[in-house]
Design an enzyme around this catalytic site. Structure first.
Site: not given
Ligand code: OSB
Ligand code: MG
Length: 370
Positions: A135, A161, A163, A188, A213, A238, A262, A290
């Site tokens: 991510s 992925k 953001k 995402d 996402e 999510d 999660k 994550g």
């Molecule tokens: O939306 O998946 C998410 C990190 C913090 C809060 C939400 C998200 C995320 C990530 C990182 O996308 C995922 C990771 O820990 O590698």
């Molecule tokens: Mg997410």
């Protein structure tokens, strides 16, 4: 097992590089750990909340309150049967699933120690290794993001992925696709859009994303159903999936074709298994999300992702990707195949919590006894 003592430990671990999402730019992982003592043994769980209620309604402050004043008193000094018994005792609590999951996860760890079986075996995992995806946060320039993609693509990550947020979305995807027409790519949004952005998501269909996402509201499944019917690209939920019932309704409404599980967001591993099984029955693939967690959460994620319907690459990465230092020995890392070995009775991977590292990162420790 009799619950003798619960410690709530707050640690701060600085990110190597800032991690930017649509909701915040993370500089430090401010995390809560829960250590549950029982009959000479202990189990660790990680509370995945952040310093403020940015991702969902909970944060470390609310979790501290829940853990100390509401949840811990229900089991301290009691003889309980394990995670399921704990969940029954706290079933009166509405929401607050990150806090509940922290103790639930610690009770699974205690069960692992009491039975000598791996978490994978206890939950019925079937994989020996699980695939890592990555991510990538929002970067100041497209070039900076392309450099990161080049690095992680080169290392063999099974899915990239990125953001996104309004103003930093489709033109970035277009640019990535120019350089990488074939990689498994996802975006995402962390709830940064509304149905007013329908045309934007229709336009994204062109780029063959594996899924989009959480584009819309963090508690929404109705608008997501409208969006899913209007676009070809799969929606992955999510934030919106916090329970088995959320997943059931989202599947019935057609709000998503992929679900990110999660265990923290859903109140623990027990509920996550139920969601996993439901999705499997409905041919909805899942993957493990994550929360930039410490090694404690990361190792439990690896085990959960060994369940058979975790067929898409997970947001489980080496700890050194975010942090210089972590709190397990060894630090979680990927194989040359960009996979994570699932700890079980057969292989040599065995993670131990590094108490000295916790001491170094510690901000506070609350010791709760009856
Ligand atoms: O939306 O998946 C998410 C990190 C913090 C809060 C939400 C998200 C995320 C990530 C990182 O996308 C995922 C990771 O820990 O590698
Ligand atoms: Mg997410």
């Amino acid at each position: 097992m009799r619950i003798d003592r619960i410690d709530i430990i707050r640690i701060n671990n600085p990110f190597k590089d800032p991690f930017e999402t649509s909701f915040v730019r993370f500089l430090v992982r401010d995390a809560l750990l829960v250590k549950v003592y029982s009959e000479g043994a202990f189990g660790y769980g990680e509370c995945k909340a952040f310093h403020a209620p940015l991702y969902n309604a909970e944060d470390n402050g609310t979790c501290l309150h829940l853990l100390k004043n509401i949840l811990a008193p229900r089991i301290l000094g009691e003889n309980i049967d394990g995670p399921e018994d704990f969940l029954e005792r706290v079933a009166f609590v509405r929401g607050n699933r990150l806090a509940i999951a922290a103790i639930e996860n610690a009770l699974w760890d205690l069960r692992v120690k009491a039975t000598g079986k791996s978490l994978k075996t206890l939950i019925g995992g079937t994989r020996d290794e699980v695939e890592a995806g990555i991510s990538l946060g929002i970067e100041p320039t497209i070039d900076a993001l392309l450099k990161k993609i080049e690095k992680y693509q080169g290392e063999g990550y099974h899915r990239i992925k990125i953001k996104i947020k309004p103003g930093k979305d489709i033109h970035i995807v277009r640019e990535i696709r120019k350089h990488y027409p074939d990689i498994t790519l996802t975006v995402d949004a962390n709830s940064a859009y509304t149905l007013a952005d329908l045309d934007l998501f229709k336009a994204m269909d062109e780029f063959n994303l594996s899924y989009i996402e959480q584009p819309l509201g963090e508690d929404d499944i109705v608008d997501h159903a409208v969006l899913q019917k209007a676009i070809r690209t799969r929606i992955c939920l999510d934030e919106s999936i916090t329970s088995f019932d959320d997943a059931r309704k989202a599947i019935d409404l057609g709000s998503a074709q992929v679900i990110n599980i999660k265990s923290s967001r859903c109140g623990g591993i027990h509920e996550s298994i139920r969601i996993h099984d439901l999705c499997m029955k409905h041919d909805i693939p899942v993957w493990c999300g994550g929360m930039t967690e410490t090694g404690i959460g990361r190792v439990q994620n690896i085990s959960m992702a060994s369940l058979p319907n975790f067929t898409l690459a997970n947001d489980i990465t080496p700890a050194h990707r975010f942090f210089v230092e972590d709190i397990t020995v060894p630090m979680v890392d990927v194989t040359s195949r960009c996979t994570l070995i699932v700890p079980d009775e057969k292989n040599a991977i065995h993670y131990v919590v590094d108490e000295a590292a916790i001491e170094r990162m510690m901000v506070s420790r609350e010791v709760i006894r009856k």
